[in-house]
Design an enzyme around this catalytic site. Structure first.
Site, PDB file in Angstrom:
ATOM      1  N   LYS A  65     -19.507  28.574  17.273  1.00  0.00           N
ATOM      2  CA  LYS A  65     -18.099  28.144  17.277  1.00  0.00           C
ATOM      3  C   LYS A  65     -17.750  27.520  18.632  1.00  0.00           C
ATOM      4  CE  LYS A  65     -16.891  32.800  18.741  1.00  0.00           C
ATOM      5  NZ  LYS A  65     -16.496  34.136  18.321  1.00  0.00           N
ATOM      6  N   TYR A  98      -2.511  19.331  45.919  1.00  0.00           N
ATOM      7  CA  TYR A  98      -1.134  19.554  45.465  1.00  0.00           C
ATOM      8  C   TYR A  98      -0.568  20.854  46.032  1.00  0.00           C
ATOM      9  CZ  TYR A  98      -1.412  16.111  41.649  1.00  0.00           C
ATOM     10  OH  TYR A  98      -1.517  14.979  40.896  1.00  0.00           O
TER      11      TYR A  98
HETATM   12  C1  LIG Z   1     -17.620  34.981  18.567  1.00  0.00           C
HETATM   13  C2  LIG Z   1     -18.027  35.999  17.585  1.00  0.00           C
HETATM   14  C3  LIG Z   1     -19.297  36.594  17.649  1.00  0.00           C
HETATM   15  C4  LIG Z   1     -20.297  36.312  18.755  1.00  0.00           C
HETATM   16  O1  LIG Z   1     -20.003  37.040  19.924  1.00  0.00           O
HETATM   17  P1  LIG Z   1     -20.980  37.012  21.189  1.00  0.00           P
HETATM   18  O2  LIG Z   1     -20.484  38.087  22.061  1.00  0.00           O
HETATM   19  O3  LIG Z   1     -20.861  35.651  21.800  1.00  0.00           O
HETATM   20  O4  LIG Z   1     -22.341  37.245  20.688  1.00  0.00           O
HETATM   21  C5  LIG Z   1     -19.638  37.477  16.638  1.00  0.00           C
HETATM   22  N1  LIG Z   1     -18.779  37.775  15.650  1.00  0.00           N
HETATM   23  C6  LIG Z   1     -17.549  37.247  15.560  1.00  0.00           C
HETATM   24  C7  LIG Z   1     -16.655  37.618  14.444  1.00  0.00           C
HETATM   25  C8  LIG Z   1     -17.117  36.347  16.534  1.00  0.00           C
HETATM   26  O5  LIG Z   1     -15.899  35.835  16.464  1.00  0.00           O
END
Ligand SMILES: *Cc1c(COP(=O)(O)O)cnc(C)c1O
Length: 348
Positions: A34, A239
């Site tokens: 993601k 800034y």
């Molecule tokens: C993002 C996510 C993961 C992965 O988590 P990591 O700590 O990056 O391995 C697993 N399950 C769900 C539901 C997530 O949203």
């Protein structure tokens, strides 16, 4: 020399993926890609993870899932986030699995799309507190998400026990609860599959270690010194002048350098006070970070055009975090993927 160049090492991702697969003895690795694989590039990371043996690709939205489906026609693709009635047809057409978080999503998915039931075991974002007594036949999995797997064995244990207890009513469904931290540290959470993102990218999920043993960082971010100047005692940089929280006031004649990268590229404003490497020398980030530039204090003269390392093996993302309170995943996820600002290179 490019103003902002991100190199992603696919071999590191394959090695990390194989390391996770070996560690979770027998449980499947489902790669979580993601948010453009946490800023590393979803398609390239997916390919590397699949080559290493990952068995599914997980994303947050249907819009993330469709290009992944097109790139990997045979892969199992799962949308973890909530979907709307409008998304159901798209998921069905692209053979994308979804998640039912509540009665409403169960109603729109039931009979249409293969889905996983999300149980709430303590994260309290979404998910069923108790399982619906009857599940439609297209329910294929049952899942939960751990809220403190990187830090709390007792909470992780409680959530896992609750999950196993609730899931036992439906023994035919695939069970999955572990994220990276749990997959690496808590054997009881491994079950049928583990859903890992951070570990595949070599981002340690543990606040107390930079590199979870066996994992290698996969990203290098460079820029260059675009300009140098000397500022006089009492002068400020950037800034806000001396009023800003992140102020810098020269106490003597000070040589500074300007790096043509800023928060518009993912160099977050909180990174003020951390250090980058100008050539081989650490240089402190001073003054407020702009959208397109920030300043460093140069302890020794450096040539305009010198390479500046923002992230990499010699400068782990976690070191910035120690100085700024940002955490490694957050910093990487903020990296710009706009090719008009950043050049990306994938090294096989
Ligand atoms: C993002 C996510 C993961 C992965 O988590 P990591 O700590 O990056 O391995 C697993 N399950 C769900 C539901 C997530 O949203």
């Amino acid at each position: 020399m490019h103003r902002s160049e991100i190199t992603v090492y696919l071999d590191a991702i394959r090695r990390n993926s194989r390391f996770v697969i070996k560690s979770v003895d027998g449980s499947e690795l489902w790669a979580v890609v993601k948010a453009d694989a946490y800023g590393h590039g979803a398609e390239a990371v997916s390919r590397a993870a699949l080559e290493a043996g990952a068995r599914a690709l997980c994303v947050a939205t249907i819009d993330e899932a469709e290009p992944i489906r097109r790139a990997f026609p045979k892969a199992r693709v799962i949308v973890l986030g909530p979907i709307t009635p409008h998304d159901v047809g798209r998921a069905r057409d692209a053979r994308i699995e979804c998640v039912a978080h509540d009665q409403g999503s169960l109603a729109i998915l039931g009979g249409e799309v293969d889905f996983h039931i999300w149980l709430n075991t303590g994260m309290n974002h979404w998910g069923f507190d108790a399982l619906p007594s009857r599940l439609p036949p297209n329910a294929v999995g049952i899942m939960s998400h751990l809220s403190r797997s990187y830090a709390s064995p007792s909470q992780t244990c409680r959530q896992t026990e609750k999950f196993l207890d609730l899931a036992s009513a439906h023994p035919s469904l695939l069970r999955h609860i572990a994220n990276s931290a749990a997959a690496l540290r808590y054997p009881a959470t491994r079950l049928d599959a583990v859903r890992c993102g951070a570990a595949l990218l070599g981002l340690s999920p543990f606040p107390d270690t930079w590199a979870a043993e066996g994992l290698a960082p996969a990203v290098r971010w460079t820029s260059y010194l675009a300009h140098t100047r000397i500022i006089s005692p009492g002068e400020s940089v950037g800034y806000g002048g001396l009023i800003s929280q992140e102020n810098f006031s020269a106490s003597e004649r000070t040589l500074i350098g300007i790096v043509p990268v800023g928060y518009g590229d993912g160099f977050d404003r909180r990174l003020c006070g951390t250090s980058v490497l100008v050539g081989d020398s650490p240089a402190e980030v001073i003054g407020r970070i702009s959208m397109d530039a920030f300043a460093v204090k140069l302890d020794a003269p450096a040539m305009v055009g010198s390479p500046v390392l923002l992230l990499g093996e010699e400068l782990p993302v976690e070191r910035h975090g120690m100085r700024t309170g940002m955490f490694n995943i957050e910093l990487c996820t903020g990296l710009s993927s706009d090719h008009r600002r950043t050049r990306r290179i994938y090294v096989d």
